[in-house]
Design a protein around this motif. Sequence first.
Motif, PDB file in Angstrom:
ATOM      1  N   VAL A   1      -5.253  13.097  -2.941  1.00  0.00           N
ATOM      2  CA  VAL A   1      -3.789  13.877  -2.338  1.00  0.00           C
ATOM      3  C   VAL A   1      -4.393  14.829  -1.341  1.00  0.00           C
ATOM      4  CG1 VAL A   1      -2.055  12.430  -3.357  1.00  0.00           C
ATOM      5  CG2 VAL A   1      -2.758  15.360  -3.560  1.00  0.00           C
TER       6      VAL A   1
ATOM      7  N   LEU B   1       0.657   9.259   2.796  1.00  0.00           N
ATOM      8  CA  LEU B   1       0.909  10.553   1.847  1.00  0.00           C
ATOM      9  C   LEU B   1       2.059   9.787   1.605  1.00  0.00           C
ATOM     10  CD1 LEU B   1      -0.122  12.581  -0.059  1.00  0.00           C
ATOM     11  CD2 LEU B   1       1.626  13.698   1.277  1.00  0.00           C
ATOM     12  N   GLU B   2       3.323   9.300   2.524  1.00  0.00           N
ATOM     13  CA  GLU B   2       4.630   8.857   2.734  1.00  0.00           C
ATOM     14  C   GLU B   2       4.278   7.586   2.219  1.00  0.00           C
ATOM     15  OE1 GLU B   2       3.756   8.932   7.009  1.00  0.00           O
ATOM     16  OE2 GLU B   2       3.323  10.703   5.595  1.00  0.00           O
TER      17      GLU B   2
ATOM     18  N   ALA C   1      -2.786   9.925   1.659  1.00  0.00           N
ATOM     19  CA  ALA C   1      -3.474   9.444  -0.328  1.00  0.00           C
ATOM     20  C   ALA C   1      -4.773   8.585   0.006  1.00  0.00           C
ATOM     21  CB  ALA C   1      -2.171   9.516  -0.952  1.00  0.00           C
TER      22      ALA C   1
ATOM     23  N   SER D   1       0.533  18.012  -0.194  1.00  0.00           N
ATOM     24  CA  SER D   1       1.314  16.467  -0.926  1.00  0.00           C
ATOM     25  C   SER D   1       2.348  17.950  -2.070  1.00  0.00           C
ATOM     26  CB  SER D   1       0.682  15.411  -2.139  1.00  0.00           C
ATOM     27  OG  SER D   1       1.122  15.219  -2.641  1.00  0.00           O
TER      28      SER D   1
END
Length: 368
Positions: A76, A138-139, A33, A80
């Motif tokens: 993103v 992303l996490e 992201a 995602s």
Amino acid sequence: MASAKALVIQSIKSPTDVKIVEREIPKATPGTAVVQVLASSIGPSHGYVISHEVPGFSFPVPSVYGCNAVGRIVSVGSDSVSLQEGQLVAIDPFAAARDDAEVEIIVGLMDGGSSKATKLSNGTWRDGCWQTHVTIPLENAVPLDEEALLGKHGYAIEELTMILRLAVSYGATSGVDIKAGETVIVGPATGQFGGSAVEVASALGARVIALGRNKEVLAKLKANIPRVETVVITGDVEKDAQAIQAFGLADAFIDFSPHSLHSEPSHIKSALFSLRKRGRVALMGGLSSSITIPYFLMILKSLEIKGKWMYTRAEIRNLVKMVEVGTLKIGKGAGHEVNGKFKLEDYETALETAAKTTAWGTNVVFTP
């Protein structure tokens, strides 16, 4: 094309070797992201760490430093399913290799020392948050309830950077399973992380015995946080233990001894002597020297000592929920203050201000 700016650490030397660099705004790829940074904290030691070789705090150069920020999603990756453009998030810097969960780094701070961690830090996750736009796993984008935090509670964006500091302390309280009604010793409690541990333990319903040498900060903790008792550390192990035990034996002890200490602090033994049977101990500081423990006492009382680095992904999200619903307060009403807001170009003044801003509840930020 719109451009981004970054404060790049060119090399580790004194005076600080940094440069403002203009870049293109990155585009998220699968697994990532891109976040526009709205506020990023500057730690008291950061100016020193980026200009001196500090054992245990290795990071790649050139790179962008900074490990605590709040921002908005810009883009993103295609994998995602929940994050949206414009969404407010906290940037969690604690990252693990996706093919080896035992390899962990703090992006924008340190690589952990192992060869695998160095590879992870030197590659994709090289750059931290002292920039206008950052690419993160992303996490590691932690969604924030903007309506609750900015609307209902009225917090300012820069005040939300306190969440990441509190998350570290939540990792400590969670690691030793602090429960409502228990008594918890925290020491030293007058610094930024120790003081945060006092806040979190109290918010969980515990009574806290806060240890420290700074009487003024101890008084501030007691005035702003429920169920807090204070003990001034004198350096006399037995005397300090008696002062702690005046409040009864404790169920747990959380230690946040800082990296700046180069000898064994006296309060650790004082706290160990003040635990009840089956007491729990969390070591969460940065102490580089060794400590001695009362071996036979540990056996007789069945004491448990646990070291912990940072927090789990579930723990940081649980901490965010506490702030969102109001169980854990932040901002001016909680005794916190933002002691300076700086643009990246003002990094010299920003680092000097942060170096003087060491006490509980204080914060200095870049607003790039």
